[in-house]
Scaffold this motif. Structure first.
Motif, PDB file in Angstrom:
ATOM      1  N   THR A   1      -5.500  20.000   1.429  1.00 36.17           N
ATOM      2  CA  THR A   1      -6.850  19.682   0.963  1.00 36.17           C
ATOM      3  C   THR A   1      -7.499  18.540   1.740  1.00 36.17           C
ATOM      4  OG1 THR A   1      -5.987  18.134  -0.684  1.00 36.17           O
ATOM      5  CG2 THR A   1      -6.303  20.422  -1.378  1.00 36.17           C
ATOM      6  N   ASN A   2      -6.760  17.905   2.660  1.00 38.25           N
ATOM      7  CA  ASN A   2      -7.226  16.741   3.424  1.00 38.25           C
ATOM      8  C   ASN A   2      -7.615  15.573   2.532  1.00 38.25           C
ATOM      9  OD1 ASN A   2      -6.771  17.842   5.927  1.00 38.25           O
ATOM     10  ND2 ASN A   2      -8.813  18.719   6.068  1.00 38.25           N
ATOM     11  N   LYS A   3      -6.926  15.423   1.412  1.00 40.13           N
ATOM     12  CA  LYS A   3      -7.205  14.336   0.477  1.00 40.13           C
ATOM     13  C   LYS A   3      -6.206  13.203   0.702  1.00 40.13           C
ATOM     14  CE  LYS A   3      -7.721  13.245  -4.389  1.00 40.13           C
ATOM     15  NZ  LYS A   3      -7.497  13.664  -5.753  1.00 40.13           N
ATOM     16  N   VAL A   4      -6.725  11.969   0.780  1.00 43.48           N
ATOM     17  CA  VAL A   4      -5.897  10.784   0.945  1.00 43.48           C
ATOM     18  C   VAL A   4      -5.990   9.962  -0.332  1.00 43.48           C
ATOM     19  CG1 VAL A   4      -5.522   8.696   2.301  1.00 43.48           C
ATOM     20  CG2 VAL A   4      -6.369  10.751   3.415  1.00 43.48           C
ATOM     21  N   ASP A   5      -4.828   9.653  -0.916  1.00 43.20           N
ATOM     22  CA  ASP A   5      -4.750   8.785  -2.090  1.00 43.20           C
ATOM     23  C   ASP A   5      -4.065   7.491  -1.677  1.00 43.20           C
ATOM     24  OD1 ASP A   5      -5.828  10.635  -3.994  1.00 43.20           O
ATOM     25  OD2 ASP A   5      -3.911  11.688  -3.940  1.00 43.20           O
ATOM     26  N   ILE A   6      -4.673   6.353  -2.047  1.00 44.00           N
ATOM     27  CA  ILE A   6      -4.121   5.049  -1.697  1.00 44.00           C
ATOM     28  C   ILE A   6      -3.952   4.245  -2.978  1.00 44.00           C
ATOM     29  CG2 ILE A   6      -4.455   2.915  -0.398  1.00 44.00           C
ATOM     30  CD1 ILE A   6      -6.209   4.543   1.533  1.00 44.00           C
ATOM     31  N   LEU A   7      -2.784   3.638  -3.123  1.00 48.43           N
ATOM     32  CA  LEU A   7      -2.493   2.800  -4.276  1.00 48.43           C
ATOM     33  C   LEU A   7      -2.097   1.426  -3.763  1.00 48.43           C
ATOM     34  CD1 LEU A   7      -1.535   3.038  -7.524  1.00 48.43           C
ATOM     35  CD2 LEU A   7       0.637   2.670  -6.388  1.00 48.43           C
ATOM     36  N   LYS A   8      -2.815   0.373  -4.217  1.00 48.89           N
ATOM     37  CA  LYS A   8      -2.446  -1.002  -3.875  1.00 48.89           C
ATOM     38  C   LYS A   8      -1.653  -1.543  -5.049  1.00 48.89           C
ATOM     39  CE  LYS A   8      -3.982  -5.675  -3.268  1.00 48.89           C
ATOM     40  NZ  LYS A   8      -3.421  -6.342  -4.425  1.00 48.89           N
ATOM     41  N   LEU A   9      -0.460  -2.023  -4.767  1.00 48.85           N
ATOM     42  CA  LEU A   9       0.441  -2.479  -5.807  1.00 48.85           C
ATOM     43  C   LEU A   9       0.780  -3.944  -5.603  1.00 48.85           C
ATOM     44  CD1 LEU A   9       2.501  -1.868  -8.126  1.00 48.85           C
ATOM     45  CD2 LEU A   9       4.103  -1.208  -6.325  1.00 48.85           C
ATOM     46  N   ASP A  10       0.741  -4.711  -6.693  1.00 45.52           N
ATOM     47  CA  ASP A  10       1.202  -6.094  -6.694  1.00 45.52           C
ATOM     48  C   ASP A  10       2.556  -6.093  -7.398  1.00 45.52           C
ATOM     49  OD1 ASP A  10       1.758  -8.783  -7.163  1.00 45.52           O
ATOM     50  OD2 ASP A  10      -0.324  -9.295  -7.600  1.00 45.52           O
ATOM     51  N   ASP A  11       3.644  -6.233  -6.635  1.00 48.32           N
ATOM     52  CA  ASP A  11       4.986  -6.167  -7.206  1.00 48.32           C
ATOM     53  C   ASP A  11       5.260  -7.282  -8.213  1.00 48.32           C
ATOM     54  OD1 ASP A  11       5.949  -3.870  -6.112  1.00 48.32           O
ATOM     55  OD2 ASP A  11       7.025  -4.828  -4.473  1.00 48.32           O
ATOM     56  N   LYS A  12       4.634  -8.426  -8.037  1.00 49.76           N
ATOM     57  CA  LYS A  12       4.904  -9.552  -8.926  1.00 49.76           C
ATOM     58  C   LYS A  12       4.290  -9.360 -10.301  1.00 49.76           C
ATOM     59  CE  LYS A  12       5.735 -12.962  -5.412  1.00 49.76           C
ATOM     60  NZ  LYS A  12       5.542 -14.310  -4.960  1.00 49.76           N
ATOM     61  N   THR A  13       3.051  -8.872 -10.371  1.00 50.22           N
ATOM     62  CA  THR A  13       2.367  -8.733 -11.653  1.00 50.22           C
ATOM     63  C   THR A  13       2.329  -7.297 -12.149  1.00 50.22           C
ATOM     64  OG1 THR A  13       0.206  -8.438 -10.623  1.00 50.22           O
ATOM     65  CG2 THR A  13       0.869 -10.702 -11.131  1.00 50.22           C
ATOM     66  N   GLY A  14       2.573  -6.332 -11.278  1.00 56.26           N
ATOM     67  CA  GLY A  14       2.516  -4.923 -11.657  1.00 56.26           C
ATOM     68  C   GLY A  14       1.110  -4.338 -11.643  1.00 56.26           C
ATOM     69  N   GLN A  15       0.127  -5.122 -11.222  1.00 58.07           N
ATOM     70  CA  GLN A  15      -1.255  -4.631 -11.157  1.00 58.07           C
ATOM     71  C   GLN A  15      -1.389  -3.586 -10.059  1.00 58.07           C
ATOM     72  OE1 GLN A  15      -3.592  -8.284 -10.662  1.00 58.07           O
ATOM     73  NE2 GLN A  15      -4.923  -7.465 -12.248  1.00 58.07           N
ATOM     74  N   THR A  16      -2.220  -2.572 -10.327  1.00 56.11           N
ATOM     75  CA  THR A  16      -2.471  -1.556  -9.326  1.00 56.11           C
ATOM     76  C   THR A  16      -3.972  -1.302  -9.187  1.00 56.11           C
ATOM     77  OG1 THR A  16      -2.296   0.230 -10.934  1.00 56.11           O
ATOM     78  CG2 THR A  16      -0.293  -0.365  -9.762  1.00 56.11           C
ATOM     79  N   MET A  17      -4.350  -0.881  -8.009  1.00 55.19           N
ATOM     80  CA  MET A  17      -5.709  -0.410  -7.738  1.00 55.19           C
ATOM     81  C   MET A  17      -5.557   0.894  -6.974  1.00 55.19           C
ATOM     82  SD  MET A  17      -7.457  -3.961  -6.445  1.00 55.19           S
ATOM     83  CE  MET A  17      -9.042  -3.204  -6.122  1.00 55.19           C
ATOM     84  N   THR A  18      -6.370   1.888  -7.309  1.00 52.05           N
ATOM     85  CA  THR A  18      -6.256   3.179  -6.638  1.00 52.05           C
ATOM     86  C   THR A  18      -7.590   3.602  -6.050  1.00 52.05           C
ATOM     87  OG1 THR A  18      -6.717   4.387  -8.678  1.00 52.05           O
ATOM     88  CG2 THR A  18      -4.413   3.943  -8.169  1.00 52.05           C
ATOM     89  N   GLY A  19      -7.498   4.445  -5.070  1.00 50.42           N
ATOM     90  CA  GLY A  19      -8.682   5.033  -4.468  1.00 50.42           C
ATOM     91  C   GLY A  19      -8.290   6.312  -3.755  1.00 50.42           C
ATOM     92  N   SER A  20      -9.259   7.188  -3.573  1.00 45.68           N
ATOM     93  CA  SER A  20      -8.979   8.430  -2.852  1.00 45.68           C
ATOM     94  C   SER A  20     -10.217   8.862  -2.095  1.00 45.68           C
ATOM     95  CB  SER A  20      -8.521   9.527  -3.803  1.00 45.68           C
ATOM     96  OG  SER A  20      -9.536   9.849  -4.699  1.00 45.68           O
ATOM     97  N   VAL A  21      -9.974   9.646  -1.064  1.00 45.59           N
ATOM     98  CA  VAL A  21     -11.057  10.155  -0.238  1.00 45.59           C
ATOM     99  C   VAL A  21     -10.625  11.506   0.314  1.00 45.59           C
ATOM    100  CG1 VAL A  21     -10.263   9.032   1.880  1.00 45.59           C
ATOM    101  CG2 VAL A  21     -12.668   9.565   1.630  1.00 45.59           C
TER     102      VAL A  21
ATOM    103  N   LEU B   1       0.844  -1.189   0.000  1.00 45.91           N
ATOM    104  CA  LEU B   1       0.000   0.000   0.000  1.00 45.91           C
ATOM    105  C   LEU B   1       0.877   1.236   0.000  1.00 45.91           C
ATOM    106  CD1 LEU B   1      -2.769  -0.838   2.625  1.00 45.91           C
ATOM    107  CD2 LEU B   1      -2.921  -0.956   0.156  1.00 45.91           C
ATOM    108  N   LEU B   2       0.658   2.119  -0.946  1.00 45.90           N
ATOM    109  CA  LEU B   2       1.329   3.413  -1.003  1.00 45.90           C
ATOM    110  C   LEU B   2       0.284   4.463  -0.665  1.00 45.90           C
ATOM    111  CD1 LEU B   2       3.259   2.816  -4.332  1.00 45.90           C
ATOM    112  CD2 LEU B   2       4.093   2.476  -2.013  1.00 45.90           C
ATOM    113  N   ILE B   3       0.554   5.275   0.334  1.00 45.83           N
ATOM    114  CA  ILE B   3      -0.423   6.228   0.846  1.00 45.83           C
ATOM    115  C   ILE B   3       0.140   7.639   0.732  1.00 45.83           C
ATOM    116  CG2 ILE B   3      -1.774   6.915   2.862  1.00 45.83           C
ATOM    117  CD1 ILE B   3      -1.331   3.981   3.854  1.00 45.83           C
ATOM    118  N   ALA B   4      -0.659   8.558   0.211  1.00 44.90           N
ATOM    119  CA  ALA B   4      -0.264   9.964   0.123  1.00 44.90           C
ATOM    120  C   ALA B   4      -1.368  10.800   0.744  1.00 44.90           C
ATOM    121  CB  ALA B   4      -0.046  10.366  -1.326  1.00 44.90           C
ATOM    122  N   PHE B   5      -0.991  11.744   1.612  1.00 46.45           N
ATOM    123  CA  PHE B   5      -1.947  12.610   2.286  1.00 46.45           C
ATOM    124  C   PHE B   5      -1.561  14.054   2.019  1.00 46.45           C
ATOM    125  CE2 PHE B   5      -3.170  14.831   6.361  1.00 46.45           C
ATOM    126  CZ  PHE B   5      -4.510  14.934   6.029  1.00 46.45           C
TER     127      PHE B   5
END
Length: 65
Positions: A42-62, A34-38
């Motif tokens: 602006t009180n915005k949180v961005d989260i990136l889930k990374l799979d190092d083996k396949t390179g797949q990512t999922m992102t979300g923000s709040v 999980l890579l997290i940026a705050f």
């Protein structure tokens, strides 16, 4: 003869502020990273889930209110 303990004065409390963007990483294993940026301005949180083996990512923000 008993020794006396020396005490030192604590520094005054300071109101420190974070940088505008604070980042961090939580590595559970190679598949779940999980890579997290705050953004403190602006009180915005961005989260990136990374799979190092396949390179797949999922992102979300709040935005915190």
């Amino acid at each position: 003869m008993a020794k006396t303990k020396k005490t030192r004065n604590l520094p005054p409390d300071h109101d420190f502020t974070f940088q505008e963007k604070v980042t961090g990483a939580i590595r559970f294993n190679d598949k779940n990273v999980l890579l997290i940026a705050f953004d403190t301005t602006t009180n915005k949180v961005d989260i990136l889930k990374l799979d190092d083996k396949t390179g797949q990512t999922m992102t979300g923000s709040v935005t915190l209110e």
